[in-house]
Design an enzyme around this catalytic site. Sequence first.
Site, short mmCIF file in Angstrom:
data_model
loop_
_atom_site.label_atom_id
_atom_site.label_comp_id
_atom_site.label_asym_id
_atom_site.label_seq_id
_atom_site.Cartn_x
_atom_site.Cartn_y
_atom_site.Cartn_z
N ARG A 50 -20.88 31.97 21.21
CA ARG A 50 -21.62 32.24 22.30
C ARG A 50 -22.35 33.17 22.55
O ARG A 50 -23.66 33.63 23.16
CB ARG A 50 -21.17 31.58 23.69
N SER A 74 -16.62 16.72 25.86
CA SER A 74 -17.05 17.94 24.74
C SER A 74 -17.81 18.77 25.24
O SER A 74 -19.11 18.65 25.53
CB SER A 74 -17.58 17.14 23.48
N ASP A 90 -7.31 21.83 21.51
CA ASP A 90 -7.07 22.60 20.21
C ASP A 90 -5.49 22.84 19.89
O ASP A 90 -5.17 23.25 19.02
CB ASP A 90 -7.97 23.69 20.04
C1 S3P Z 1 -15.30 24.02 21.23
C2 S3P Z 1 -15.12 22.77 22.14
C3 S3P Z 1 -14.11 21.91 21.78
C4 S3P Z 1 -13.00 22.55 20.62
C5 S3P Z 1 -13.72 23.40 19.68
C6 S3P Z 1 -14.39 24.52 20.18
C7 S3P Z 1 -16.63 24.86 21.92
O1 S3P Z 1 -14.72 21.03 20.88
O2 S3P Z 1 -12.17 21.73 20.13
O3 S3P Z 1 -12.52 24.19 18.89
O4 S3P Z 1 -16.55 26.13 21.58
O5 S3P Z 1 -17.36 24.49 22.75
P1 S3P Z 1 -15.20 19.73 21.54
O6 S3P Z 1 -16.16 20.10 22.33
O7 S3P Z 1 -15.80 18.80 20.12
O8 S3P Z 1 -14.05 18.89 22.05
#
Ligand code: S3P
Length: 429
Positions: free
Chosen positions: A27, A166, A313
């Site tokens: 980000r 998500s 995770d």
């Molecule tokens: C992430 C969000 C999660 C996570 C991934 C990183 C992120 O995924 O599992 O390792 O940086 O927004 P999801 O949004 O698909 O759950």
Amino acid sequence: MDKELTSGPAVLKGTCAVPGDKSISHRSVMLGALAKGTTTAKHFLFSADCLHTIAVFKALGVPIETTEDTVTIQGVGLKGLKPPKADLDMGNSGTSTRLLLGLLARQPFAMTFIGDDSLSQRPMGRVLNPLAEMGAQVTATDDRLPLTIQANAHLKPLDYTIPVASAQVKSALIFAALQADGPSHLTEKLATRDHTERMLQYFGGHLEKDGLTLTVQPNQTLTGKDLTVPGDPSSAAFFVAAATLLAGSDLTLTHVGLNPTRTGFLEVIGQMNGNISVANLETDFEPTGDLKIKSADLTGITLTKESIPSVIDELPLVVLCATQAQGVTEISGAEELRVKETDRISTVVTELTKMGAKIEEKPDGMIITGPTPLHKVQGTLNSYGDHRIAMMLMVAALLTKDDFTLQQAEAIAVSYPDFYDDLLKLLVK
Ligand code: S3P
């Protein structure tokens, strides 16, 4: 690449600063590119996934320089991106792909996203569907990579309840909403990591939050900032698990990110009777602190849908810990694990069962009965190319007295290239 794994008996002692957070590193490049002026991100995670994000923005004409631990981005703004000369390669990175789908949904030129075999099987409809509601034209077969974002002149504002928990989808839609023709309202069913929201505000942007609904106004002005990326709590979790499980361990992890949307694993280990304390709490744009972990005898726990997003995770590690805990651990509402870098329910069950664990596979989770001693396997262990499975198995091997060969161990480069070296430095045999 095969790797011979070190086994126990061993303890973890000493102090370690884990590498920068993967989600926040991605980000920082994205918001740095969209901002006016210069952004520096110290303690940046130079892992394969984040290097893909850097390469994509360089291909879009954003000046980015890297030194040993810092990335410097000269922001160009949303209207300053240039058409890339080649396809944009996302590698293994779901975060790069999904966030950039939203961020790049309104550009006056077309772009094609490609990725590796694992990424090319992962579902993108969860972002493509709401983007289609906004009027974005994206061409994809079966909602998967490779896909092409067409030149899109307008995005309609969106009023949308995100069906899956998500942060990737939420973040993609925040980026798209910043470019819409009016305000958008995005509602989550369960709170997910809020790094995009925090960093957007740190860069001078604004969001209204009402419960689980965000209102995003378009055309915001963002200003480049200096920031230090906190240590990644998901990387720290491998050491937390190892120190908890190896009797006699006493470990300190410094400057770890403690954003409440990411601390689920620490809470779970606490509820399992683990021994973790936090010191030196600080709050910048993200909270951080030092973790002190001592070994402990764990007990089983029940995890349901509501508690999954903040530990998503780390669930492979929860399962490993549960194999050593007294009693039954039940995980449900975790079907998202099936669409990660691998189907993590299937890969965790397959590999830990080989080592003697008692795990029942469910469509949306697992039931683990512990404690079971882990032991030598016939043949090899396999990460299936999934970084978090590889690192979990490296920790699992320490709980045995046997030798293991791990196939596709190089997968750790995705989030923590030096993980095994750092682990060995803390090990006392
Ligand atoms: C992430 C969000 C999660 C996570 C991934 C990183 C992120 O995924 O599992 O390792 O940086 O927004 P999801 O949004 O698909 O759950």
